[in-house]
Scaffold this motif. Structure first.
Motif, mmCIF file in Angstrom:
data_model
loop_
_atom_site.group_PDB
_atom_site.id
_atom_site.type_symbol
_atom_site.label_atom_id
_atom_site.label_comp_id
_atom_site.label_asym_id
_atom_site.label_seq_id
_atom_site.Cartn_x
_atom_site.Cartn_y
_atom_site.Cartn_z
ATOM 1 N N ALA A 188 0.827 -1.189 -0.045
ATOM 2 C CA ALA A 188 -0.034 -0.079 0.060
ATOM 3 C C ALA A 188 0.848 1.351 -0.162
ATOM 4 O O ALA A 188 0.776 2.218 -0.553
ATOM 5 C CB ALA A 188 -1.025 -0.017 1.349
ATOM 6 N N SER A 189 1.939 1.198 0.788
ATOM 7 C CA SER A 189 2.701 2.394 0.868
ATOM 8 C C SER A 189 3.511 2.684 -0.496
ATOM 9 O O SER A 189 3.523 3.911 -0.907
ATOM 10 C CB SER A 189 3.922 1.933 2.055
ATOM 11 O OG SER A 189 4.643 3.196 2.102
ATOM 12 N N TYR A 190 4.023 1.567 -1.014
ATOM 13 C CA TYR A 190 4.707 1.821 -2.416
ATOM 14 C C TYR A 190 3.690 2.344 -3.414
ATOM 15 O O TYR A 190 3.868 2.990 -4.446
ATOM 16 C CB TYR A 190 5.321 0.501 -2.907
ATOM 17 C CG TYR A 190 6.746 0.476 -2.569
ATOM 18 C CD1 TYR A 190 7.632 1.237 -3.404
ATOM 19 C CD2 TYR A 190 7.145 0.038 -1.423
ATOM 20 C CE1 TYR A 190 9.107 1.036 -3.013
ATOM 21 C CE2 TYR A 190 8.603 0.022 -1.029
ATOM 22 C CZ TYR A 190 9.500 0.516 -1.838
ATOM 23 O OH TYR A 190 10.763 0.644 -1.368
ATOM 24 N N ALA A 191 2.150 1.727 -3.430
ATOM 25 C CA ALA A 191 1.246 1.949 -4.244
ATOM 26 C C ALA A 191 0.960 3.597 -4.240
ATOM 27 O O ALA A 191 0.966 4.476 -5.220
ATOM 28 C CB ALA A 191 0.125 1.419 -4.158
ATOM 29 N N ALA A 192 0.989 3.949 -2.947
ATOM 30 C CA ALA A 192 0.810 5.443 -2.619
ATOM 31 C C ALA A 192 1.554 6.341 -3.359
ATOM 32 O O ALA A 192 1.549 7.524 -3.904
ATOM 33 C CB ALA A 192 0.380 5.953 -1.158
ATOM 34 N N ALA A 193 2.976 5.843 -3.209
ATOM 35 C CA ALA A 193 3.987 6.867 -3.521
ATOM 36 C C ALA A 193 4.332 6.804 -4.981
ATOM 37 O O ALA A 193 4.499 7.525 -5.845
ATOM 38 C CB ALA A 193 5.464 6.067 -3.091
ATOM 39 N N ALA A 194 3.953 5.600 -5.726
ATOM 40 C CA ALA A 194 3.891 5.311 -6.974
ATOM 41 C C ALA A 194 2.766 6.418 -7.696
ATOM 42 O O ALA A 194 3.068 7.118 -8.734
ATOM 43 C CB ALA A 194 3.409 4.103 -7.482
ATOM 44 N N SER B 294 4.051 9.949 -7.569
ATOM 45 C CA SER B 294 5.253 10.183 -8.101
ATOM 46 C C SER B 294 4.867 10.068 -9.904
ATOM 47 O O SER B 294 5.670 10.109 -10.681
ATOM 48 C CB SER B 294 6.357 9.201 -7.999
ATOM 49 O OG SER B 294 6.555 9.395 -6.695
ATOM 50 N N GLY B 295 3.473 9.537 -9.896
ATOM 51 C CA GLY B 295 3.291 9.489 -11.659
ATOM 52 C C GLY B 295 3.411 8.424 -12.181
ATOM 53 O O GLY B 295 3.444 8.236 -13.568
#
Ligand code: RAM
Length: 362
Positions: free
Chosen positions: A308-314, A317-318
């Motif tokens: 979830a954390s990586y998905a939010a950052a992705a 970040s576009g």
């Protein structure tokens, strides 16, 4: 230890089967919630093109808003998400209510919006109660990712689902049927009455129970422990008193199953009434060892928070916009693809029993 790669293939295969013919599936987006804020800048309306190679920006502000901060399961998920943010040089935190009631998260969403977080991650206590405030956050350019328990689809960009909802629901019935020999009265001890995830699983359980092989299993009651330890304990006692012939309880909540196990382990129902559901190995270990519980299921909650954390950052970040078919790079979990309705599935549930429980520490 479960590995993400082992879970990826079956999860992908199941993604296409999700939500067929079940109204409660995926959070029950309503026309009302859509019309409440028609001008909200829902990012999927006119998304910029995703750049799968876009690097994650540094210094992102990410906030986790769990169902309740004192729920040990949510703590594991959020802690892993916060640790993931450290990997991509973001600043993550967890804030949230101490009870899982429908509107308990609203004031937290509003505060996070005022703070100008880059992303809000929410395990929604009620799919619609949080919708208006989340839309306001989205209108300000904040990315919204639901995890664990979905918000209505038009007030989040993505939903990170821990496992296929269908697989969770159907497999819980299969487990219970094995434990009671396919026969007898059973009950469900759920979380709150509004919880999107539990309600979706329960719909699939009820559907599974209509199959001929379960004709001798009778669901007599769905009780709600509100993801509150004491209430779940009391509801267990109430179920056993109200239905003297009860053969089993399915509790698809880590709070519920551990409270139910504690109650049953101290009574003559131990060994007589089967208990299964979704639990963490650390909370359930003693009850598996003392014979109260034979088997139960879960996934790796740390992986859920991490993904979830990586998905939010992705999203911020576009790297992705939330559209079906886009892929993101989720650190050690590898590439993950967005499925239908903005859903990413972590993997299948895993069954714990006395032979494997000591291999797990969460
Ligand atoms: C409880 C919560 C959570 C659910 C787990 C299985 O901790 O209800 O939402 O996913 O159980």
């Amino acid at each position: 230890m479960m590995t993400s790669s082992r879970r990826l293939a079956p999860a992908a295969a199941l993604a296409g089967l999700l939500c067929l013919g079940l109204a409660a599936c995926g959070g029950g987006t309503t026309k009302d919630s859509a019309s409440a804020a028609p001008s909200a800048a829902v990012s999927s309306a006119a998304p910029a093109a995703a750049d799968p190679n876009a690097p994650i920006k540094e210094g992102l502000k990410i906030a986790f808003l769990p169902k309740a901060i004192n729920n040990p399961y949510e703590t594991i998920v959020d802690k892993a998400g916060i640790e993931a943010a450290a990997e991509y040089k973001g600043e993550a935190k967890e804030v949230g209510p101490s009870d899982a009631s429908a509107s308990s998260q609203v004031s937290y969403i509003n505060t996070l919006t005022q703070q100008g977080q880059d992303a809000i991650l929410i395990a929604a206590n009620d799919a619609n109660a949080v919708c208006g405030p989340l839309k306001q956050a989205m209108a300000k350019g904040i990315k919204v990712v639901s995890y664990d328990s979905d918000a209505a689809k038009d007030c989040r960009d993505l939903f990170i689902n821990q496992a296929s909802s269908e697989e969770v629901g159907r497999s819980q019935v299969k487990l219970m049927s094995e434990l009671v020999g396919g026969k007898g009265e059973i009950a469900i001890l759920s979380a709150t009455a509004n919880a999107t995830n539990q309600n979706t699983w329960i719909e699939f359980m009820k559907d599974e129970l209509t199959k001929p092989e379960y004709k001798d299993l009778k669901l007599v009651k769905v009780a709600y422990g509100d993801d509150d330890d004491q209430k779940s304990f009391q509801e267990t006692q109430g179920l056993l008193q109200a239905y003297p012939g009860l053969k089993g309880i399915i509790s698809p909540t880590t709070v519920g199953i551990s409270a139910a196990a504690r109650y049953i382990s101290g009574t003559d129902y131990k060994g007589e009434v089967a208990l299964t559901g979704l639990g963490t190995p650390n909370q359930m270990r003693q009850f598996v060892k003392d014979g109260t519980v034979e088997k139960f299921a879960l996934w790796n909650p740390k992986d859920l928070g991490y993904l979830a954390s990586y998905a939010a950052a992705a999203l911020v970040s576009g790297q992705i916009t939330g559209a079906e078919g886009e892929t993101l790079k989720a650190g050690k979990l590898g590439e993950r693809t967005i499925g239908k309705d903005g859903e990413i599935i972590l993997g299948p549930p895993f069954t714990f029993d006395k032979d494997n429980i000591d291999e797990f520490d969460f």
